[in-house]
Design a protein around this motif. Structure first.
Motif, PDB file in Angstrom:
ATOM      1  N   ARG A 296      32.565  13.850  -9.066  1.00 48.40           N
ATOM      2  CA  ARG A 296      33.542  13.519  -7.973  1.00 48.40           C
ATOM      3  C   ARG A 296      34.725  14.718  -7.710  1.00 48.40           C
ATOM      4  NH1 ARG A 296      32.513   8.271  -9.817  1.00 48.40           N
ATOM      5  NH2 ARG A 296      34.259   8.431 -10.909  1.00 48.40           N
ATOM      6  N   GLU A 297      35.330  15.207  -8.912  1.00 51.17           N
ATOM      7  CA  GLU A 297      36.423  15.901  -8.707  1.00 51.17           C
ATOM      8  C   GLU A 297      35.915  17.031  -8.276  1.00 51.17           C
ATOM      9  OE1 GLU A 297      40.239  16.493  -8.654  1.00 51.17           O
ATOM     10  OE2 GLU A 297      39.441  14.692  -9.351  1.00 51.17           O
TER      11      GLU A 297
ATOM     12  N   GLN B 102      35.023  17.148  -4.414  1.00 51.43           N
ATOM     13  CA  GLN B 102      36.187  16.948  -3.621  1.00 51.43           C
ATOM     14  C   GLN B 102      36.880  18.274  -3.387  1.00 51.43           C
ATOM     15  OE1 GLN B 102      38.319  13.653  -5.531  1.00 51.43           O
ATOM     16  NE2 GLN B 102      36.975  12.364  -4.852  1.00 51.43           N
ATOM     17  N   ARG B 103      36.954  18.999  -4.556  1.00 49.34           N
ATOM     18  CA  ARG B 103      37.896  20.344  -4.404  1.00 49.34           C
ATOM     19  C   ARG B 103      37.125  21.300  -3.965  1.00 49.34           C
ATOM     20  NH1 ARG B 103      42.062  20.708  -8.687  1.00 49.34           N
ATOM     21  NH2 ARG B 103      42.672  18.466  -9.153  1.00 49.34           N
TER      22      ARG B 103
END
Length: 255
Positions: free
Chosen positions: A247-248, A251-252
């Protein structure tokens, strides 16, 4: 696992205690994001020694004496790898860039130019381990995500009691966590696995304490380097931790 495509360059460090599962996460990330490569300083060292390069000869002289390979030499290995892959350009010889970093000369940063395309994405494994090393690396190449993996100590100690290794390659298995395909056999060679004599609970508690001491400064350096650069993910297993990392990254870096 469906592959995902990165839309921005990801330069990632995984920070976690011995036994937390960094190797497992690295393998999963590379499988999920094909543009992501692993740059492992241990592998670089062994390859340079095998190829008898100048850097390899220098590193081998330290290792044969039982000493640690100095930070400037590791930094030069990373720089050499990045320039060879054309992920980084320099306007000076690598040795001069590293020497400028060691002197604290601000001109080192202006001598290097990283490629920001998504295909120049990588996980850096084995370096940096201390704040001093992280500071030196920052002059060479800014990392844009530091993932702090956290698993309870008792769970890590339980894994170590069930840890088996393939001594020639260093591949590690954990019964009930990262099992070999055939019990007691290495997945790649089929050779027998063994347990290290120093895999005692007392030894591992000392290793975990040492990690806490060195990682505190390392993580603080990156926290002070920029808001949100360090992300902490917690879980009792790799299956709990992996989705948080995915997820991180997505998102980035727009996967």
């Amino acid at each position: 696992m469906a592959a995902r495509k990165l839309r921005e360059a990801a330069r990632i460090i995984l920070v976690g205690a011995p036994g937390v599962g960094k190797g497992t996460q690295s393998e999963r990330l590379i499988q999920r994001y094909p543009q992501l490569s692993s740059i492992a300083t241990g592998d670089l060292l062994r390859q340079h020694v095998k190829d008898k390069t100048e850097l390899g000869r220098q590193a081998d002289s330290y290792m044969k004496q039982g000493g640690l390979v100095p930070d400037p030499l590791i930094l030069n290995l990373i720089l050499s790898e990045l320039t060879t892959r054309k992920w980084l350009k320099t306007n000076r010889p690598n040795e001069e860039v590293v020497a400028a970093i060691e002197r604290g000369n601000g001109s080192a940063s202006s001598a290097v130019q990283p490629d920001s395309s998504p295909d120049c994405s990588f996980l850096l494994d084995g370096f940096p381990r201390t704040a001093t090393q992280a500071q030196a690396l920052s002059h060479l190449l800014p990392m844009n995500l530091v993932i702090h993996l956290v698993t309870p100590v008792d769970i890590i100690l339980g894994r170590m009691a069930n840890r088996w290794i393939h001594a020639p390659s260093g591949r590690v298995y954990n019964v009930g966590f990262n099992d070999p395909k055939v019990p007691g056999k290495d997945d790649v060679t089929g050779e027998a696995l063994s347990q290290r004599e120093d895999d005692s609970e007392d030894t591992w508690r000392k290793r975990l304490t040492k990690f806490d001491e060195t990682s505190t400064g390392l993580l603080n350096f990156y926290r002070e380097s920029g808001p949100g650069l360090v992300v902490t993910v917690k879980g009792d297993s790799s299956d709990e931790i992996s989705p948080q990392i995915y997820r991180e990254i997505e998102q980035r870096f727009g996967a």
